[in-house]
Enzyme design. Structure first.
Site, PDB file in Angstrom:
ATOM      1  N   CYS A  59      -2.442   8.299   3.885  1.00 37.22           N
ATOM      2  CA  CYS A  59      -2.444   8.173   2.339  1.00 37.22           C
ATOM      3  C   CYS A  59      -3.461   8.253   1.754  1.00 37.22           C
ATOM      4  O   CYS A  59      -2.892   8.868   0.303  1.00 37.22           O
ATOM      5  CB  CYS A  59      -1.723   6.430   2.354  1.00 37.22           C
ATOM      6  SG  CYS A  59       0.025   6.321   2.997  1.00 37.22           S
TER       7      CYS A  59
ATOM      8  N   GLU B 139       1.217  -1.157   0.650  1.00 35.23           N
ATOM      9  CA  GLU B 139       0.302   0.202   0.027  1.00 35.23           C
ATOM     10  C   GLU B 139       0.929   1.199  -0.091  1.00 35.23           C
ATOM     11  O   GLU B 139       2.023   1.892   1.301  1.00 35.23           O
ATOM     12  CB  GLU B 139      -0.848  -0.117   1.307  1.00 35.23           C
ATOM     13  CG  GLU B 139      -2.388   1.205   1.355  1.00 35.23           C
ATOM     14  CD  GLU B 139      -2.447   2.129   1.388  1.00 35.23           C
ATOM     15  OE1 GLU B 139      -1.026   3.110   1.292  1.00 35.23           O
ATOM     16  OE2 GLU B 139      -2.602   2.590   3.418  1.00 35.23           O
TER      17      GLU B 139
END
Length: 469
Positions: free
Chosen positions: A277, A243
């Protein structure tokens, strides 16, 4: 001894091989975090490998029960964990911050424990019969970031343990105490050797990736580091869940009520002081509602208190480290020099302690400006004006990342049609960044690959085996 002091004392050290940890809000020394040598990290992998067969042999029912006991342990120590997290990472106790993060750890542990095993009968037609099972990989290396150091660790640790793997977890060198504290509490419930902390710098993470006894790496962090992991893992054909970086776009259609969506827009961008993020990092707003959306965002953002995390009144904190402060400051100053309009913020008080950067809104900015096309990872939102929806979608898709995105509209069906055209792993409608332990999450393009959460997360933490016959 109060719970916070006791937990902190259990994870800090006076040893020479240690790292000083400072509060990013005050500059105060919190303690010294132990660091492993490469040899000690290799030994941790060996211990995890030795413990794996017995852990797997417990079966799903017993492993699930152990995960629930681990959740109980985290819940019992939740306030101490939140205080360590707040002091080291900087995020306030209140709002969607430290207490929220620890609570999410408890929820993810429980949901992961209760998620049905992904066994499937794939053929049963009278002549052929085949079942698809998911077996343990062995040892999983979990490499976690500094922005959500406890919650993302659980996202990696919980499914790996549930599926019968053991875990060697490397917390970020910027948030060592948060990672060590969480693992210490989890280990109150786990058998010895099942979860082992490997605190250290990037070299410890590189050693985990290169170690042939590690069957899978789960990593959350930058795209640049993710590429290095891909290269380093190739020799062992190590399984990966990555990720990576994001620069999430939001598209606001002209039919919205600006005041009704302003607070959701704000938290989509500024949760964890923008250090997320999948935060909203560039906002495209139709000309018809542009000024109204800007005004509504200024009203919301200017009311959000920022300060030391242990102060119960605050909901925004400092940036976690000086490096990230410098990135944000550079991008805002470049936007200001380009002629963009600073609606709010953009003027940090450099003569005060802490890495505080004020909540900042930038309007009338060119869509190719660095603040728009680079991931700022801080409390700044550039707001781009558009008149043509196709052009806005092209701009949203124009970068090499695709973690998340959002569409804002009073017409949900229209919003879904727009969402289908956006290149991102998740597209939210009239919200941004919310995650759920049963809804798969992952990126496209250079935001990584592999899914986390729910049944897909269990599959990703295991290897498939077909039994045919």
């Amino acid at each position: 001894m109060p719970a916070y002091d006791s937990l902190l004392a259990s994870i800090t050290t006076d040893a020479v091989s240690a790292r000083d940890v400072f509060d990013p809000a005050t500059g105060e020394l919190i303690g010294r975090a132990p660091l492993l040598t490469s040899a000690e990290a290799d030994a941790a992998v060996d211990r995890a490998a030795d413990a794996q067969a017995a852990w797997a042999a417990l079966g799903h029912e017993e492993r699930s029960a152990v995960l629930h006991r681990a959740a109980d342990a985290v819940e019992a120590q939740s306030e101490a964990l939140a205080q360590i997290l707040s002091r080291e990472q900087g995020k306030p106790l209140n709002g969607p911050n430290a207490r929220f993060e620890v609570g999410a750890c408890v929820s993810w542990l429980r949901v992961t424990a209760d998620t049905p095993t992904p066994t499937q009968v794939v053929v049963d037609d009278g002549s052929d019969y085949a079942e698809l099972h998911y077996r343990p990989i062995g040892v999983v290396g979990a490499i976690t970031p500094w922005n959500w150091p406890m919650m993302i660790a659980i996202w990696q640790i919980a499914p790996a343990l549930r599926m019968g793997n053991t875990v060697v977890a490397k917390p970020s060198e910027y948030t060592l105490l948060s990672g060590l504290a969480l693992i210490a509490v989890l280990n109150e419930a786990l058998p010895s050797g099942v979860l082992i902390a490997a605190p250290g710098d990037g070299g410890i993470g590189a050693g985990l990736v290169a170690n042939a006894a590690v069957g899978k790496i789960m990593f959350t962090g930058s795209t640049a580091t993710g590429k290095k992991i891909i290269e380093a893992s190739a020799g062992n054909v190590t399984r990966l869940t990555l990720e990576l970086g994001g620069n999430d776009a939001g598209i606001v259609l002209p039919d919205v009520d600006p005041e009704a969506i302003a607070e959701q827009l704000f938290w989509g961008a500024f949760i964890n002081t923008g250090q997320t993020c999948a935060a909203l990092k560039r906002l495209y707003v139709h000309d018809d509602v542009y000024e109204a959306v800007c005004d509504a965002l200024v009203e919301v953002a200017s009311s959000m208190p920022m300060g030391i995390g242990l102060d119960e009144a605050n909901v925004l904190g400092p940036l976690q480290n000086a490096m990230q402060f410098d990135v944000v400051d550079r991008l805002v100053e470049a936007a200001r020099r380009s002629g963009a309009r600073v609606l709010l913020g953009g003027d940090p008080k450099r003569d005060q302690p802490g890495h505080f950067y004020p909540a900042t809104l930038i309007a009338d900015i060119d869509p190719t400006n660095d603040l728009v096309v680079e991931e700022q990872f801080g409390p700044v939102l550039p707001i781009v004006r558009y008149t043509d929806l196709d052009e806005a979608i092209t701009l949203a898709n124009g970068l090499d990342v695709g973690l998340g995105a959002s569409v804002w509209s009073a017409d949900r069906d229209r919003a879904r049609d727009v969402a289908a055209r956006i290149e991102a792993g998740t597209v939210w409608i009239n919200s941004h960044g919310g995650v759920h332990p049963m809804i798969p999450f992952g990126g496209v393009k250079q935001s990584g690959y592999g899914l986390e959460f729910g049944v897909d997360g269990l599959k990703a933490a295991s290897v498939p085996q077909v039994i045919n016959g």
